[in-house]
Design an enzyme around this catalytic site. Structure first.
Site, PDB file in Angstrom:
ATOM      1  N   ASP A   1      -3.018  20.289  21.205  1.00 22.06           N
ATOM      2  CA  ASP A   1      -3.379  19.644  19.936  1.00 22.06           C
ATOM      3  C   ASP A   1      -4.563  20.346  19.263  1.00 22.06           C
ATOM      4  O   ASP A   1      -4.581  20.495  18.046  1.00 22.06           O
ATOM      5  CB  ASP A   1      -3.731  18.174  20.212  1.00 22.06           C
ATOM      6  CG  ASP A   1      -4.067  17.408  18.946  1.00 22.06           C
ATOM      7  OD1 ASP A   1      -3.273  17.484  17.993  1.00 22.06           O
ATOM      8  OD2 ASP A   1      -5.119  16.745  18.898  1.00 22.06           O
TER       9      ASP A   1
ATOM     10  N   HIS B   1      -6.948  24.968  16.285  1.00 19.63           N
ATOM     11  CA  HIS B   1      -8.281  24.995  15.679  1.00 19.63           C
ATOM     12  C   HIS B   1      -9.300  25.844  16.453  1.00 19.63           C
ATOM     13  O   HIS B   1      -9.989  26.680  15.878  1.00 19.63           O
ATOM     14  CB  HIS B   1      -8.841  23.572  15.548  1.00 19.63           C
ATOM     15  CG  HIS B   1      -7.894  22.612  14.884  1.00 19.63           C
ATOM     16  ND1 HIS B   1      -7.033  22.982  13.880  1.00 19.63           N
ATOM     17  CD2 HIS B   1      -7.678  21.289  15.080  1.00 19.63           C
ATOM     18  CE1 HIS B   1      -6.333  21.927  13.483  1.00 19.63           C
ATOM     19  NE2 HIS B   1      -6.695  20.895  14.209  1.00 19.63           N
TER      20      HIS B   1
ATOM     21  N   THR C   1       5.971   9.118   3.880  1.00 19.70           N
ATOM     22  CA  THR C   1       5.408   7.793   4.174  1.00 19.70           C
ATOM     23  C   THR C   1       4.537   7.855   5.439  1.00 19.70           C
ATOM     24  O   THR C   1       4.191   6.828   6.018  1.00 19.70           O
ATOM     25  CB  THR C   1       6.528   6.737   4.365  1.00 19.70           C
ATOM     26  OG1 THR C   1       7.425   7.224   5.370  1.00 19.70           O
ATOM     27  CG2 THR C   1       7.285   6.489   3.077  1.00 19.70           C
TER      28      THR C   1
ATOM     29  N   ARG D   1      12.552   8.172   4.590  1.00 19.79           N
ATOM     30  CA  ARG D   1      13.750   7.404   4.970  1.00 19.79           C
ATOM     31  C   ARG D   1      13.686   5.974   4.472  1.00 19.79           C
ATOM     32  O   ARG D   1      14.673   5.276   4.435  1.00 19.79           O
ATOM     33  CB  ARG D   1      13.828   7.295   6.496  1.00 19.79           C
ATOM     34  CG  ARG D   1      14.177   8.549   7.205  1.00 19.79           C
ATOM     35  CD  ARG D   1      14.083   8.254   8.709  1.00 19.79           C
ATOM     36  NE  ARG D   1      13.630   9.432   9.419  1.00 19.79           N
ATOM     37  CZ  ARG D   1      14.433  10.194  10.141  1.00 19.79           C
ATOM     38  NH1 ARG D   1      15.692   9.897  10.271  1.00 19.79           N
ATOM     39  NH2 ARG D   1      13.967  11.257  10.756  1.00 19.79           N
TER      40      ARG D   1
ATOM     41  N   GLU E   1     -14.817  14.602  19.552  1.00 23.51           N
ATOM     42  CA  GLU E   1     -14.421  13.484  18.692  1.00 23.51           C
ATOM     43  C   GLU E   1     -14.803  12.175  19.362  1.00 23.51           C
ATOM     44  O   GLU E   1     -14.704  12.062  20.591  1.00 23.51           O
ATOM     45  CB  GLU E   1     -12.915  13.499  18.454  1.00 23.51           C
ATOM     46  CG  GLU E   1     -12.459  14.712  17.661  1.00 23.51           C
ATOM     47  CD  GLU E   1     -10.981  14.622  17.338  1.00 23.51           C
ATOM     48  OE1 GLU E   1     -10.640  13.962  16.355  1.00 23.51           O
ATOM     49  OE2 GLU E   1     -10.179  15.187  18.090  1.00 23.51           O
TER      50      GLU E   1
ATOM     51  N   HIS F   1      -5.558  23.126   9.436  1.00 26.10           N
ATOM     52  CA  HIS F   1      -6.469  22.662   8.382  1.00 26.10           C
ATOM     53  C   HIS F   1      -7.914  23.102   8.607  1.00 26.10           C
ATOM     54  O   HIS F   1      -8.708  23.142   7.677  1.00 26.10           O
ATOM     55  CB  HIS F   1      -6.356  21.139   8.168  1.00 26.10           C
ATOM     56  CG  HIS F   1      -7.068  20.320   9.194  1.00 26.10           C
ATOM     57  ND1 HIS F   1      -6.517  19.997  10.397  1.00 26.10           N
ATOM     58  CD2 HIS F   1      -8.299  19.753   9.191  1.00 26.10           C
ATOM     59  CE1 HIS F   1      -7.378  19.267  11.096  1.00 26.10           C
ATOM     60  NE2 HIS F   1      -8.470  19.104  10.384  1.00 26.10           N
TER      61      HIS F   1
ATOM     62  N   LYS G   1     -18.729  12.629  16.892  1.00 28.22           N
ATOM     63  CA  LYS G   1     -17.804  13.552  16.227  1.00 28.22           C
ATOM     64  C   LYS G   1     -18.637  14.750  15.809  1.00 28.22           C
ATOM     65  O   LYS G   1     -19.570  14.637  15.005  1.00 28.22           O
ATOM     66  CB  LYS G   1     -17.210  12.844  15.004  1.00 28.22           C
ATOM     67  CG  LYS G   1     -16.500  13.769  14.040  1.00 28.22           C
ATOM     68  CD  LYS G   1     -15.017  13.624  14.140  1.00 28.22           C
ATOM     69  CE  LYS G   1     -14.292  14.483  13.119  1.00 28.22           C
ATOM     70  NZ  LYS G   1     -13.356  15.408  13.695  1.00 28.22           N
TER      71      LYS G   1
HETATM   72  C1  BG6 Z   1      -5.836  17.453  14.193  1.00 24.93           C
HETATM   73  C2  BG6 Z   1      -5.519  16.904  15.547  1.00 24.93           C
HETATM   74  O1  BG6 Z   1      -5.212  18.679  14.000  1.00 24.93           O
HETATM   75  O2  BG6 Z   1      -7.251  17.609  14.077  1.00 24.93           O
HETATM   76  C3  BG6 Z   1      -6.242  15.589  15.772  1.00 24.93           C
HETATM   77  O3  BG6 Z   1      -4.106  16.698  15.657  1.00 24.93           O
HETATM   78  C4  BG6 Z   1      -7.721  15.737  15.533  1.00 24.93           C
HETATM   79  O4  BG6 Z   1      -5.996  15.090  17.071  1.00 24.93           O
HETATM   80  C5  BG6 Z   1      -7.985  16.418  14.193  1.00 24.93           C
HETATM   81  O5  BG6 Z   1      -8.296  14.456  15.550  1.00 24.93           O
HETATM   82  C6  BG6 Z   1      -9.455  16.750  14.027  1.00 24.93           C
HETATM   83  O6  BG6 Z   1      -9.653  17.239  12.732  1.00 24.93           O
HETATM   84  P1  BG6 Z   1     -11.041  17.047  11.991  1.00 24.93           P
HETATM   85  O7  BG6 Z   1     -10.887  17.749  10.697  1.00 24.93           O
HETATM   86  O8  BG6 Z   1     -11.265  15.584  11.843  1.00 24.93           O
HETATM   87  O9  BG6 Z   1     -12.076  17.676  12.904  1.00 24.93           O
END
Ligand code: BG6
Length: 461
Positions: free
Chosen positions: A234, A239, A18, A50, A215, A177, A331
């Site tokens: 983070d 990344h 969720t 939950r 961002e 990711h 961004k």
């Molecule tokens: C995430 C972070 O892993 O990646 C976030 O926790 C961040 O804080 C995000 O905003 C950015 O990912 P993307 O794909 O939007 O560049």
């Protein structure tokens, strides 16, 4: 996995069903994979949470929360909701019964996906092992973790030790990711399939490399997580360091999973920086302390600038700059490779009129590549002008352009862990982040209002 192959008997069990990640990324990606027939239509997704919901009310909730276009009439048949207390080990026995009664549990490709906060990892790992949902060494069962894997080297090591009791490394998938993004995968192709780059990729041809992830949004509703984490944990530990390892790695023996990972680790092991204010700079956006669930006197950094060196023969003398932050002007994620000045041009033109070549790998918002070269100005003279060759990756895609999570989920089911950091990659990146954290221990981040302001303060030297 062969092109066009349909992966059958798939069972996903999502803990934290969720939460935002499930609604924003996992469900849309799973729907795409089923609808484009990468996964068979009978794929089952057990959504664990939950909240007191039934499958029907869960789907109703999801319809409101998922923004991507989904054919819910068909996708609802793939979904099941199971309510349990994730922190209570005995509940995993009932989870097993539920799965056995509702899904073809034997002979399936089973994925346990932890879209939860990292503190729940030990309990979930123990629960699914104790009640035989997952057997150590069974290649058809995989366990997936979202980043960050731990909060520092010590906690990451602790998690890893614990996981090793229950799973083999080959069953563990640690998600970053960014590695599922098309242009991140393109780094290897651009580097290793072009002679023009192969021969100049190092201190003999490159002046500096900048790895950037800006961002425009702030922390939105993730204040309580972010305030403990900050930009270093983070974004940088995962990344940005992953991008660096791909850009700076030595050519691998092959594109087999561990050959690539070995070379990435070699980069991460050799990261160095001189700890001084010119090389390490942190900022915090004005207004951050009033965000929801952020401490009013928080010292968490929402911006980081870091100059590092990769201490290997190839890269000695080449600075690498990391820049990442929230609440900035735009961004944008990209890797900017600045080549050395041309050694002959001064004989003909002034230095300013012949800028060095520049390659930009654009990850976000528009996947693509920009390469700047110098060409003749049209006309009767030999005047030179910088010219940009622009490649748009998305424009070349036929049909659906895969989102990062689609690629990663497909690889997990196919058992390909190339795009997932191995334990030693995580270990070395935490080691480096811990060093920076300890250097910054008593520092306050500089408050900022805009990227322009920061840009004037950071040194790029
Ligand atoms: C995430 C972070 O892993 O990646 C976030 O926790 C961040 O804080 C995000 O905003 C950015 O990912 P993307 O794909 O939007 O560049």
């Amino acid at each position: 996995m062969k092109k066009g192959e349909v992966m059958k008997n798939n069972l996903f069990v999502i803990f934290g069903a969720t939460g935002n990640l499930t609604y924003k990324k996992l469900l849309p990606a799973l729907f795409q994979l089923i609808s484009n027939k990468s996964f068979s239509g009978d794929t089952k997704i057990v959504c664990v949470g939950r909240k007191e919901l039934t499958t029907e009310t869960y789907v109703d909730d999801a319809i409101n929360k998922v923004t991507e276009k989904i054919d819910w009439d068909s996708f609802r048949d793939n979904l099941l909701y199971y309510r349990m207390d994730i922190e209570s080990i005995s509940d995993y026995d009932s989870l097993r019964n539920f799965i056995e009664n509702h899904c073809q549990f034997n002979n399936s490709n089973t994925v346990f996906y932890l879209a939860t906060s990292p503190e729940l990892l030990p309990t979930i790992a123990e629960g699914i092992s104790t009640f035989n949902l997952a057997k150590k060494g069974d290649p058809s069962v995989r366990i997936v973790f979202e980043k960050p894997f731990g909060e520092d080297l010590a906690s990451a090591k602790e998690y890893n030790q614990l996981l090793k009791q229950y799973f083999k490394e080959s069953q563990i998938y640690r998600i970053d990711h960014y590695l599922g993004k098309e242009m991140i995968q393109n780094i290897l192709v651009v580097r290793f399939s072009n002679k023009i780059f192969e021969d100049v990729w190092g201190s003999n041809g490159i002046k500096k490399i900048t790895i950037l992830a800006k961002e425009s949004e702030g922390v939105i509703d993730r204040g309580s997580y972010y305030d403990r984490s900050g930009a270093l944990r983070d974004m940088l530990q995962s990344h940005l360091m992953q991008m660096l390892s791909l850009v700076a790695m030595e050519p691998p023996e092959s594109f087999e999973t561990d050959d690539i990972r070995d070379k990435k680790v070699h980069v991460l092991r050799n990261l160095k920086t001189d700890f001084n204010p010119d090389n390490v700079f942190i900022g915090q956006y004005n207004g951050y302390r009033s965000e929801r669930n952020v401490l009013p006197d928080s010292k968490t950094e929402t911006f980081v600038y870091l100059k590092v060196a990769v201490d290997t023969e190839r890269w000695r003398g080449v600075p690498f700059y990391f820049i990442t932050g929230k609440h900035l002007d735009e961004k944008k994620s990209e890797i900017i490779v600045d080549f050395l000045e041309n050694s002959h041009s001064h004989k003909q033109w002034s230095n300013e009129s012949v800028p060095p070549n520049q390659l930009i790998i654009r990850i976000d918002p528009e996947d693509g590549i920009t390469f700047q070269i110098n060409t003749k100005y049209p006309g009767l003279t030999l005047d030179v002008r910088p010219t940009i060759l622009d490649y748009c990756h998305k424009c070349q895609a036929i049909g659906n352009f895969p989102e990062a999570y689609e690629k990663l989920l497909l690889d997990i089911i196919s058992g390909d862990s190339t795009l997932f950091p191995r334990w030693d990659e995580i270990e070395h990146s935490w080691r480096f982040i811990d060093q920076i954290k300890s250097y910054l221990k008593d520092s306050d981040p500089i408050e900022y209002n805009s990227f322009e302001e920061l840009d004037q303060m950071i040194k790029y030297k």
